[in-house]
Design a protein around this motif. Structure first.
Motif, PDB file in Angstrom:
ATOM      1  N   ILE A 265       0.551  -1.341  -0.111  1.00  0.00           N
ATOM      2  CA  ILE A 265       0.486  -0.025   0.048  1.00  0.00           C
ATOM      3  C   ILE A 265       0.944   0.975   0.140  1.00  0.00           C
ATOM      4  N   LYS A 266       0.962   2.357  -0.921  1.00  0.00           N
ATOM      5  CA  LYS A 266       0.775   3.665  -0.434  1.00  0.00           C
ATOM      6  C   LYS A 266       0.195   4.568  -0.276  1.00  0.00           C
ATOM      7  N   TYR A 267       0.355   5.434   0.829  1.00  0.00           N
ATOM      8  CA  TYR A 267      -0.170   6.633   0.464  1.00  0.00           C
ATOM      9  C   TYR A 267       0.159   7.411  -0.367  1.00  0.00           C
ATOM     10  N   LEU A 268      -0.957   8.224  -0.764  1.00  0.00           N
ATOM     11  CA  LEU A 268      -0.291  10.098  -1.179  1.00  0.00           C
ATOM     12  C   LEU A 268      -0.326  10.218  -0.445  1.00  0.00           C
ATOM     13  N   SER A 269      -0.319  10.889   0.621  1.00  0.00           N
ATOM     14  CA  SER A 269      -0.475  11.762   1.770  1.00  0.00           C
ATOM     15  C   SER A 269      -0.607  11.745   3.161  1.00  0.00           C
ATOM     16  N   SER A 270       0.464  10.883   3.705  1.00  0.00           N
ATOM     17  CA  SER A 270      -0.646  11.041   5.082  1.00  0.00           C
ATOM     18  C   SER A 270      -1.693  11.867   5.709  1.00  0.00           C
ATOM     19  N   SER A 271      -0.510  12.824   4.953  1.00  0.00           N
ATOM     20  CA  SER A 271      -1.292  14.242   6.391  1.00  0.00           C
ATOM     21  C   SER A 271      -2.065  14.873   5.883  1.00  0.00           C
ATOM     22  N   GLY A 272      -2.440  14.656   4.433  1.00  0.00           N
ATOM     23  CA  GLY A 272      -3.361  15.120   3.500  1.00  0.00           C
ATOM     24  C   GLY A 272      -3.429  16.067   2.913  1.00  0.00           C
ATOM     25  N   ASN A 273      -1.590  16.669   2.765  1.00  0.00           N
ATOM     26  CA  ASN A 273      -1.876  17.473   1.793  1.00  0.00           C
ATOM     27  C   ASN A 273      -1.151  17.326   0.405  1.00  0.00           C
ATOM     28  N   ILE A 274      -1.681  17.877  -0.266  1.00  0.00           N
ATOM     29  CA  ILE A 274      -2.281  17.583  -2.129  1.00  0.00           C
ATOM     30  C   ILE A 274      -0.731  17.577  -2.817  1.00  0.00           C
ATOM     31  N   ARG A 275       0.074  18.325  -2.203  1.00  0.00           N
ATOM     32  CA  ARG A 275       1.342  18.875  -2.965  1.00  0.00           C
ATOM     33  C   ARG A 275       2.319  17.586  -2.922  1.00  0.00           C
ATOM     34  N   GLU A 276       1.915  17.207  -1.377  1.00  0.00           N
ATOM     35  CA  GLU A 276       3.040  15.758  -1.388  1.00  0.00           C
ATOM     36  C   GLU A 276       2.455  14.945  -2.428  1.00  0.00           C
ATOM     37  N   ALA A 277       1.275  15.146  -2.125  1.00  0.00           N
ATOM     38  CA  ALA A 277       0.536  13.818  -2.783  1.00  0.00           C
ATOM     39  C   ALA A 277       1.168  13.586  -4.217  1.00  0.00           C
ATOM     40  N   ALA A 278       1.124  14.740  -5.066  1.00  0.00           N
ATOM     41  CA  ALA A 278       1.665  14.746  -6.305  1.00  0.00           C
ATOM     42  C   ALA A 278       2.737  14.305  -6.511  1.00  0.00           C
ATOM     43  N   ALA A 279       3.951  14.768  -5.538  1.00  0.00           N
ATOM     44  CA  ALA A 279       5.150  14.812  -5.585  1.00  0.00           C
ATOM     45  C   ALA A 279       5.914  13.253  -5.593  1.00  0.00           C
ATOM     46  N   ASN A 280       4.635  12.732  -4.605  1.00  0.00           N
ATOM     47  CA  ASN A 280       4.283  10.822  -4.312  1.00  0.00           C
ATOM     48  C   ASN A 280       4.563  10.384  -5.656  1.00  0.00           C
ATOM     49  N   LEU A 281       3.032  10.503  -5.572  1.00  0.00           N
ATOM     50  CA  LEU A 281       2.157   9.951  -7.054  1.00  0.00           C
ATOM     51  C   LEU A 281       3.825   9.165  -8.172  1.00  0.00           C
ATOM     52  N   PHE A 282       4.400  10.512  -8.700  1.00  0.00           N
ATOM     53  CA  PHE A 282       5.221   9.614  -9.711  1.00  0.00           C
ATOM     54  C   PHE A 282       6.561   8.487  -9.401  1.00  0.00           C
ATOM     55  N   VAL A 283       6.494   9.132  -7.662  1.00  0.00           N
ATOM     56  CA  VAL A 283       7.445   7.815  -7.362  1.00  0.00           C
ATOM     57  C   VAL A 283       7.319   6.444  -6.826  1.00  0.00           C
ATOM     58  N   TYR A 284       5.949   7.074  -6.598  1.00  0.00           N
ATOM     59  CA  TYR A 284       4.972   5.029  -6.431  1.00  0.00           C
ATOM     60  C   TYR A 284       4.476   4.447  -8.017  1.00  0.00           C
ATOM     61  N   LEU A 285       4.209   5.727  -9.079  1.00  0.00           N
ATOM     62  CA  LEU A 285       4.069   4.269  -9.417  1.00  0.00           C
ATOM     63  C   LEU A 285       5.033   3.725 -10.378  1.00  0.00           C
ATOM     64  N   HIS A 286       6.295   4.356 -10.555  1.00  0.00           N
ATOM     65  CA  HIS A 286       7.732   3.563 -10.516  1.00  0.00           C
ATOM     66  C   HIS A 286       8.121   2.366  -9.589  1.00  0.00           C
ATOM     67  N   GLU A 287       7.763   2.832  -8.172  1.00  0.00           N
ATOM     68  CA  GLU A 287       8.199   1.811  -6.815  1.00  0.00           C
ATOM     69  C   GLU A 287       7.139   0.399  -7.318  1.00  0.00           C
ATOM     70  N   LEU A 288       5.638   0.547  -7.741  1.00  0.00           N
ATOM     71  CA  LEU A 288       4.963   0.105  -7.496  1.00  0.00           C
ATOM     72  C   LEU A 288       5.524  -1.295  -8.766  1.00  0.00           C
ATOM     73  N   GLU A 289       5.834  -0.590  -9.652  1.00  0.00           N
ATOM     74  CA  GLU A 289       5.795  -1.456 -10.898  1.00  0.00           C
ATOM     75  C   GLU A 289       6.843  -2.469 -11.184  1.00  0.00           C
ATOM     76  N   ASN A 290       7.669  -1.817  -9.932  1.00  0.00           N
ATOM     77  CA  ASN A 290       9.067  -2.917  -9.649  1.00  0.00           C
ATOM     78  C   ASN A 290       8.014  -4.055  -8.957  1.00  0.00           C
ATOM     79  N   GLU A 291       7.499  -4.255  -8.065  1.00  0.00           N
ATOM     80  CA  GLU A 291       6.929  -4.921  -7.275  1.00  0.00           C
ATOM     81  C   GLU A 291       6.249  -5.905  -6.961  1.00  0.00           C
ATOM     82  N   ASN A 292       6.665  -6.719  -8.470  1.00  0.00           N
ATOM     83  CA  ASN A 292       6.406  -7.869  -9.184  1.00  0.00           C
ATOM     84  C   ASN A 292       4.817  -7.963  -9.002  1.00  0.00           C
ATOM     85  N   LEU A 293       3.552  -7.163  -9.126  1.00  0.00           N
ATOM     86  CA  LEU A 293       2.388  -7.349  -9.186  1.00  0.00           C
ATOM     87  C   LEU A 293       1.562  -7.564 -10.125  1.00  0.00           C
ATOM     88  N   ASP A 294       0.382  -8.043  -9.810  1.00  0.00           N
ATOM     89  CA  ASP A 294      -0.505  -8.616 -10.746  1.00  0.00           C
ATOM     90  C   ASP A 294      -1.059  -7.403 -11.450  1.00  0.00           C
TER      91      ASP A 294
END
Ligand code: TXA
Ligand code: MG
Length: 322
Positions: A265-294
């Protein structure tokens, strides 16, 4: 917001603002840019917020030295070196292979990064004193004309930026020419302040128009370009129960309200901050891509402010698999 005359002490104040993760509008020889620390993803998210863009577009990194170029991009190409020697500083942007240090929000997830060294003393001093490449689009609101005076910036961005460095009217007045140099070819991505003929006569080679090539380098253009390599769906558009035997990764806002055994599970922003969410989104998409998921599932988020751009990116990714 205030207009600051571009003298040494004001440039230092502006550089401090960049270092602290803030926004500064600054002159270049082409048009005024809306700048942020190009290595700080949250700062870069503020640019999209201020411009009111409904989508993430890759940004140009502005540098003041060749050592900064080597920090952010690979140049193992003699033609690129030739162009740099001849036309920098100046209205030429090069799209090059990016290094890992460049956050994905700057390149909109692309493996390439656009870089240029502006030919404007204020811009160069600002970048030098900030000690970081400055990511900057033109300092206009989405859909409006690019600003060539500090006053234009003030009219459009009003309260969105604290500091506008005023160095008069831009010399060139149109945006930089953008080209992508690969080992095989040189492709024009945007006409601009440097005539294509000058490029061609230096390198003795024709600059190809995008339609003459198979390069797809304008990330925003394709409906599904932003897709990760693993199928991605909106969580409210599927029945999770049908996926109990699969490895499913989730991109959630800040809470898990689902009765499901997610592998990751990746939380876009635990503090509910939209900027943090935007910054995290790009990182998370890449990270999840490498997690061997279906499968990756993501929550829809509220389409206000930056939320529009985040949803645009998610929608484009989902489109590929629907
Ligand atoms: O003169 C200029 O280039 C001005 C000043 C401020 O430097 N900047 C500017 O930025 O015009 P902007 O964001 O308004 O336009 C940059 C263009 C966008 O169309 C974007 O798609 C393209 O550059 N771009 C940026 N990174 C790219 C990449 N990695 N691949 C392809 N295109 C890219
Ligand atoms: Mg622009």
């Amino acid at each position: 917001m205030a207009i600051y005359k571009a003298n040494t002490s004001n440039i230092l104040i502006a550089a401090e603002e960049i270092k602290c993760g803030g926004l500064v509008a600054f002159p270049t020889e082409t048009v005024y840019g809306l700048g942020a620390d190009g290595l700080n993803p949250i700062a870069v998210a503020k640019i999209f917020e201020a411009k009111n863009r409904p989508a993430f577009n890759p940004l140009i990194l502005h540098i003041s030295s060749l050592s900064q170029l080597h920090q952010v991009a690979e140049i193992n190409n003699d033609r690129a070196k030739l162009l740099i020697n001849k036309f920098w500083p100046g209205p030429l942007t090069l799209v090059l292979k990016k290094k890992d240090i460049v956050p994905d929000i700057v390149t909109a997830g692309s493996e390439t990064v656009a870089v240029r060294m502006p030919n404007n003393k204020t811009a160069l001093e600002l970048i030098y004193n900030a000690g970081t490449p400055i990511a900057a689009p033109s300092a206009n609101e989405f859909g409006k004309l690019s600003p060539t005076t500090a006053f234009h910036v003030q009219e459009q961005l009003k309260t969105k930026v604290k500091i506008i460095l005023d160095d008069g009217k831009c010399d060139v007045g149109v945006e930089s020419t953008i080209i992508q140099v690969t080992d095989k070819q040189i492709v024009l991505l945007r006409y601009g302040g440097l005539p294509v003929e000058e490029i061609e006569s230096l390198i003795n080679e024709k600059v190809l128009k995008r339609k003459e090539t198979d390069l797809i380098n304008s990330p925003g253009l394709l409906k599904s370009h932003y897709a990760p390599t693993i199928p991605i769906k909106f969580i409210d558009e599927i029945n999770l129960k049908n996926h109990t035997n699969q490895k499913v990764g989730a991109i959630l806002w800040n809470l898990n309200n689902y009765d499901f055994n997610f592998t990751k599970i990746k939380y876009l922003s635990s503090s509910g901050n939209i900027r943090e969410a935007a910054a995290n989104l790009f990182v998370y998409l890449h990270e999840l891509e490498n997690e061997n998921l279906d499968l990756i599932v993501c929550e829809k988020i509220n389409e206000t402010g930056l939320g529009k751009a985040i949803m645009d990116r998610l929608q484009k990714a989902v489109n590929k698999y629907s």
